[in-house]
Design a protein around this motif. Structure first.
Motif, PDB file in Angstrom:
ATOM      1  N   TYR A  84     -13.726  -5.955   1.433  1.00  0.00           N
ATOM      2  CA  TYR A  84     -13.429  -5.934   0.091  1.00  0.00           C
ATOM      3  C   TYR A  84     -11.923  -4.455  -0.078  1.00  0.00           C
ATOM      4  CZ  TYR A  84     -16.294  -9.640  -0.962  1.00  0.00           C
ATOM      5  OH  TYR A  84     -16.451 -11.205  -1.316  1.00  0.00           O
ATOM      6  N   LYS A  85     -11.921  -3.599   0.537  1.00  0.00           N
ATOM      7  CA  LYS A  85     -11.581  -2.527  -0.429  1.00  0.00           C
ATOM      8  C   LYS A  85     -10.060  -3.188   0.291  1.00  0.00           C
ATOM      9  CE  LYS A  85     -11.008   2.308   0.643  1.00  0.00           C
ATOM     10  NZ  LYS A  85     -10.270   2.476   0.196  1.00  0.00           N
ATOM     11  N   ASN A  86     -10.002  -3.002   1.957  1.00  0.00           N
ATOM     12  CA  ASN A  86      -8.452  -3.545   1.623  1.00  0.00           C
ATOM     13  C   ASN A  86      -8.157  -4.665   1.193  1.00  0.00           C
ATOM     14  OD1 ASN A  86      -8.865  -1.775   3.995  1.00  0.00           O
ATOM     15  ND2 ASN A  86      -9.874  -2.565   5.686  1.00  0.00           N
ATOM     16  N   PHE A  87      -8.921  -5.712   0.866  1.00  0.00           N
ATOM     17  CA  PHE A  87      -8.456  -6.572   0.389  1.00  0.00           C
ATOM     18  C   PHE A  87      -7.727  -6.001  -0.958  1.00  0.00           C
ATOM     19  CE2 PHE A  87      -9.164  -9.868  -2.874  1.00  0.00           C
ATOM     20  CZ  PHE A  87      -8.177 -10.644  -2.927  1.00  0.00           C
ATOM     21  N   PHE A  88      -8.522  -5.812  -1.448  1.00  0.00           N
ATOM     22  CA  PHE A  88      -8.380  -5.156  -3.619  1.00  0.00           C
ATOM     23  C   PHE A  88      -7.234  -4.038  -3.323  1.00  0.00           C
ATOM     24  CE2 PHE A  88     -13.235  -6.144  -4.104  1.00  0.00           C
ATOM     25  CZ  PHE A  88     -12.945  -7.017  -4.799  1.00  0.00           C
ATOM     26  N   ASP A  89      -7.387  -3.134  -2.491  1.00  0.00           N
ATOM     27  CA  ASP A  89      -5.727  -2.274  -1.837  1.00  0.00           C
ATOM     28  C   ASP A  89      -5.056  -2.948  -1.946  1.00  0.00           C
ATOM     29  OD1 ASP A  89      -7.644  -0.005  -2.665  1.00  0.00           O
ATOM     30  OD2 ASP A  89      -7.817   0.847  -0.394  1.00  0.00           O
ATOM     31  N   SER A  90      -5.013  -4.362  -1.151  1.00  0.00           N
ATOM     32  CA  SER A  90      -3.579  -4.739  -0.716  1.00  0.00           C
ATOM     33  C   SER A  90      -3.104  -5.400  -1.804  1.00  0.00           C
ATOM     34  CB  SER A  90      -3.822  -5.814   0.947  1.00  0.00           C
ATOM     35  OG  SER A  90      -2.834  -6.687   1.019  1.00  0.00           O
ATOM     36  N   CYS A  91      -3.763  -6.150  -2.336  1.00  0.00           N
ATOM     37  CA  CYS A  91      -4.071  -6.773  -3.812  1.00  0.00           C
ATOM     38  C   CYS A  91      -3.166  -5.612  -4.755  1.00  0.00           C
ATOM     39  CB  CYS A  91      -4.640  -7.620  -4.984  1.00  0.00           C
ATOM     40  SG  CYS A  91      -5.687  -8.820  -4.019  1.00  0.00           S
ATOM     41  N   LYS A  92      -3.067  -4.816  -4.862  1.00  0.00           N
ATOM     42  CA  LYS A  92      -2.881  -3.584  -5.652  1.00  0.00           C
ATOM     43  C   LYS A  92      -1.540  -2.597  -5.037  1.00  0.00           C
ATOM     44  CE  LYS A  92      -7.229  -3.078  -7.854  1.00  0.00           C
ATOM     45  NZ  LYS A  92      -8.415  -1.673  -7.822  1.00  0.00           N
ATOM     46  N   GLY A  93      -1.206  -3.329  -3.914  1.00  0.00           N
ATOM     47  CA  GLY A  93       0.018  -2.551  -3.584  1.00  0.00           C
ATOM     48  C   GLY A  93      -0.465  -1.193  -2.952  1.00  0.00           C
ATOM     49  N   ARG A  95      -1.878  -0.613   0.082  1.00  0.00           N
ATOM     50  CA  ARG A  95      -2.084  -1.125   1.724  1.00  0.00           C
ATOM     51  C   ARG A  95      -1.019  -1.538   2.078  1.00  0.00           C
ATOM     52  NH1 ARG A  95      -3.749  -3.719   6.145  1.00  0.00           N
ATOM     53  NH2 ARG A  95      -5.873  -3.184   7.064  1.00  0.00           N
ATOM     54  N   LYS A  96      -0.278  -0.162   3.244  1.00  0.00           N
ATOM     55  CA  LYS A  96       0.826  -1.204   3.359  1.00  0.00           C
ATOM     56  C   LYS A  96       0.769  -1.019   4.229  1.00  0.00           C
ATOM     57  CE  LYS A  96       2.708   4.003   3.517  1.00  0.00           C
ATOM     58  NZ  LYS A  96       3.334   5.016   4.053  1.00  0.00           N
ATOM     59  N   GLY A  97       1.681  -2.227   5.139  1.00  0.00           N
ATOM     60  CA  GLY A  97       1.537  -3.559   6.157  1.00  0.00           C
ATOM     61  C   GLY A  97       1.254  -5.216   5.360  1.00  0.00           C
ATOM     62  N   LYS A  98       1.292  -5.626   6.175  1.00  0.00           N
ATOM     63  CA  LYS A  98       1.097  -7.117   5.659  1.00  0.00           C
ATOM     64  C   LYS A  98      -0.152  -7.608   4.706  1.00  0.00           C
ATOM     65  CE  LYS A  98       0.767 -11.882   7.436  1.00  0.00           C
ATOM     66  NZ  LYS A  98       0.804 -12.735   8.694  1.00  0.00           N
ATOM     67  N   LYS A  99      -0.153  -7.999   3.842  1.00  0.00           N
ATOM     68  CA  LYS A  99      -1.460  -8.110   2.987  1.00  0.00           C
ATOM     69  C   LYS A  99      -1.917  -9.083   3.741  1.00  0.00           C
ATOM     70  CE  LYS A  99       1.245  -8.754  -1.400  1.00  0.00           C
ATOM     71  NZ  LYS A  99       0.969  -9.629  -3.093  1.00  0.00           N
ATOM     72  N   VAL A 100      -3.704  -8.191   3.084  1.00  0.00           N
ATOM     73  CA  VAL A 100      -4.733  -8.798   3.705  1.00  0.00           C
ATOM     74  C   VAL A 100      -5.365 -10.056   3.068  1.00  0.00           C
ATOM     75  CG1 VAL A 100      -7.526  -8.086   3.827  1.00  0.00           C
ATOM     76  CG2 VAL A 100      -5.310  -6.255   4.981  1.00  0.00           C
ATOM     77  N   GLY A 101      -6.065 -10.573   3.363  1.00  0.00           N
ATOM     78  CA  GLY A 101      -6.482 -11.703   2.396  1.00  0.00           C
ATOM     79  C   GLY A 101      -8.248 -11.945   2.750  1.00  0.00           C
ATOM     80  N   TYR A 102      -9.021 -12.338   1.888  1.00  0.00           N
ATOM     81  CA  TYR A 102      -9.663 -12.456   1.213  1.00  0.00           C
ATOM     82  C   TYR A 102     -11.026 -12.518   2.053  1.00  0.00           C
ATOM     83  CZ  TYR A 102     -14.019 -12.976  -1.977  1.00  0.00           C
ATOM     84  OH  TYR A 102     -14.592 -12.461  -3.065  1.00  0.00           O
ATOM     85  N   PRO A 103     -11.853 -11.648   2.205  1.00  0.00           N
ATOM     86  CA  PRO A 103     -12.922 -12.006   3.419  1.00  0.00           C
ATOM     87  C   PRO A 103     -12.910 -13.016   3.972  1.00  0.00           C
ATOM     88  CG  PRO A 103     -13.616 -10.156   2.545  1.00  0.00           C
ATOM     89  CD  PRO A 103     -12.814 -10.388   0.998  1.00  0.00           C
ATOM     90  N   LYS A 104     -13.556 -13.838   4.658  1.00  0.00           N
ATOM     91  CA  LYS A 104     -14.095 -15.472   5.226  1.00  0.00           C
ATOM     92  C   LYS A 104     -15.044 -15.259   6.413  1.00  0.00           C
ATOM     93  CE  LYS A 104      -9.632 -16.333   6.170  1.00  0.00           C
ATOM     94  NZ  LYS A 104      -8.248 -17.114   7.215  1.00  0.00           N
ATOM     95  N   PHE A 105     -16.153 -16.316   6.065  1.00  0.00           N
ATOM     96  CA  PHE A 105     -17.465 -16.585   6.779  1.00  0.00           C
ATOM     97  C   PHE A 105     -17.253 -16.910   8.227  1.00  0.00           C
ATOM     98  CE2 PHE A 105     -17.717 -18.436   2.424  1.00  0.00           C
ATOM     99  CZ  PHE A 105     -19.060 -17.698   2.470  1.00  0.00           C
ATOM    100  N   LYS A 106     -18.354 -15.840   8.729  1.00  0.00           N
ATOM    101  CA  LYS A 106     -18.072 -15.745  10.461  1.00  0.00           C
ATOM    102  C   LYS A 106     -19.138 -17.524  10.528  1.00  0.00           C
ATOM    103  CE  LYS A 106     -19.025 -10.859  11.083  1.00  0.00           C
ATOM    104  NZ  LYS A 106     -17.231 -10.793  11.402  1.00  0.00           N
ATOM    105  N   LYS A 107     -18.522 -17.422  11.604  1.00  0.00           N
ATOM    106  CA  LYS A 107     -18.749 -18.750  12.928  1.00  0.00           C
ATOM    107  C   LYS A 107     -19.394 -18.467  14.009  1.00  0.00           C
ATOM    108  CE  LYS A 107     -15.020 -21.709  10.863  1.00  0.00           C
ATOM    109  NZ  LYS A 107     -14.381 -22.520  11.415  1.00  0.00           N
ATOM    110  N   ARG A 108     -20.508 -19.519  14.429  1.00  0.00           N
ATOM    111  CA  ARG A 108     -21.534 -18.987  15.788  1.00  0.00           C
ATOM    112  C   ARG A 108     -20.217 -19.786  17.256  1.00  0.00           C
ATOM    113  NH1 ARG A 108     -26.429 -22.831  15.804  1.00  0.00           N
ATOM    114  NH2 ARG A 108     -26.404 -21.813  14.188  1.00  0.00           N
ATOM    115  N   THR A 109     -19.091 -19.982  16.597  1.00  0.00           N
ATOM    116  CA  THR A 109     -18.587 -20.059  17.720  1.00  0.00           C
ATOM    117  C   THR A 109     -17.510 -19.175  18.244  1.00  0.00           C
ATOM    118  OG1 THR A 109     -17.042 -21.885  16.645  1.00  0.00           O
ATOM    119  CG2 THR A 109     -18.629 -23.033  17.694  1.00  0.00           C
TER     120      THR A 109
END
Length: 394
Positions: A84-93, A95-109
């Motif tokens: 979440y911190k990386n996502f918020f920092d990426s939205c505010k500019g 965090r350097k580099g490519k934009k980080v997306g919103y956290p996703k749910f984990k899958k069993r596979t």
């Protein structure tokens, strides 16, 4: 500096069962925290989520969370807090580099992992003890240089198990053979050095064709069936063979380059833009240019080397490194150029590597022709084209 030391291990049937329970609990804690944050439209933070986890363990629906160690569950909450911190920092500019997306749910596979800190594991007599899991015996391919601060148990998509330790290591001071080197990355020849040496990447075509064949077969199979799961494992194993072959090649090449040269210079490539070319995207993705840059950067810090990256807008392929004459952009099929100013035959990639070395060390690649009043053209002119020779077919 910190580094990761990874070892493979083969758990018993009983240990596999316990690890499956552990991975499931870690995954549920992550997904519950993410689902709760989405429902409330507000991220509560690690402290409040940790309090909710303690209350959740007392309920009948989640009381089985107490059957595993609490250490990896807390680390799972810390991981989602970092996401979440990386996502918020990426939205505010921030965090350097490519934009980080919103956290996703984990899958069993997907790949499963669980992290233990010092309170949840110990190393004795060549075995690693994990809380409520037992003693695991990894294949010690190399010794740990110091006491690890944490260990992550990993199960990849091909059902392979690994232990990944975080170690504090010291930098190594060795004398370099060469002062500096420029590296031009390519497709047919992976790397061309400014000293004339070339590194050819292993061929991944045969394995890549297998992946595509298995993926077509997977698309025709019924979901959640046993045959589909077997095909999925075959795809994962083939992907791992490609990744392991590529990583072995890149590790050996980056170690050789960094250990022999004091200054390593690369060009900042627009890989995300280059893969949009549908004819070259698959070949570029298989090579691992960015991974090679990451390895060189990390090992340069370890060996006390100077790692530099020049701008992607430098016309390194358009200028003669001997006289500085600018002949303009050339088609990719042209591999050799006869300079119309100095008359020297230049290999396209080697010429670019030498220009990268010049720019990275603070010299102008066109210093001998700074007064020349001309601009870079889109393609070579008609007069120049007659003096440009293409490489013979190999």
């Amino acid at each position: 500096m910190k580094a990761r030391y990874q070892y493979r291990f083969y758990p018993t049937n009983q240990q596999q069962k316990r690890l499956r329970s552990l991975f499931g609990c870690v995954r549920v804690v992550w997904n519950d925290a993410l689902a709760f944050s989405k429902e409330t439209d507000k991220y509560l933070g690690y402290n409040k989520l940790a309090g909710l986890l303690t209350q959740t363990k007392k309920t009948d629906e989640r009381k089985w969370l107490s059957e595993v160690s609490s250490v990896p569950l807390q680390q799972s909450l810390k991981a989602i807090d970092s996401a979440y911190k990386n996502f918020f920092d990426s939205c505010k500019g921030k965090r350097k580099g490519k934009k980080v997306g919103y956290p996703k749910f984990k899958k069993r596979t997907n790949k499963q992992s669980a992290t233990f800190v010092t309170s949840g594991f110990s190393i004795k007599n060549g075995s690693v003890y994990l809380a409520k899991i037992g003693n695991l015996t990894p294949i010690w391919s190399r010794a740990l240089p110091s006491e690890p601060s944490s260990v992550t148990v990993i199960k990849d998509c091909a059902d392979r198990y690994f232990l990944s330790f975080v170690i504090e290591i010291e930098s190594v001071s060795t004398e370099a053979i060469n002062q500096s080197i420029g590296i031009d990355l390519g497709i047919k020849t992976f790397a061309v050095m400014s000293d004339g040496t070339k590194a050819v990447s292993p061929s991944y075509k045969k394995l890549d064709r297998k992946v595509r064949s298995f993926q077509k077969k997977l698309a025709r199979q019924q979901k959640n069936s046993k045959h589909r799961n077997k095909t999925r494992l075959k795809i994962a194993k083939t992907h791992n063979r490609i990744a392991d072959t590529r990583k072995d090649f890149l590790h050996k090449l980056s170690t050789k380059v960094v250990s022999e040269n004091q200054t390593i210079i690369l060009e900042d490539l627009n890989v995300s833009g280059m893969v949009k070319n549908r004819k070259l995207s698959r070949a570029i993705s298989l090579l691992g240019w960015r991974e090679f840059r990451t390895f060189c950067e990390a090992k340069a810090e370890k060996y006390n080397r100077d790692f530099r990256v020049i701008s992607r807008w430098e016309p390194t392929s358009q200028i003669c490194n001997d006289c500085g004459y600018k002949w303009g952009k050339l088609d990719l099929s042209i591999r050799s150029v006869l300079c119309i100013n100095c008359g020297i035959q230049q290999d396209r990639d080697e010429n670019a590597a030498k220009n990268i070395n010049k720019v990275g060390t603070g010299h102008r690649h066109d210093s001998k022709r700074t007064q020349r009043q001309s601009k870079t053209t889109l393609v070579a002119s008609v007069v120049e084209a007659s003096r440009i020779t293409a490489a013979s077919a190999q």
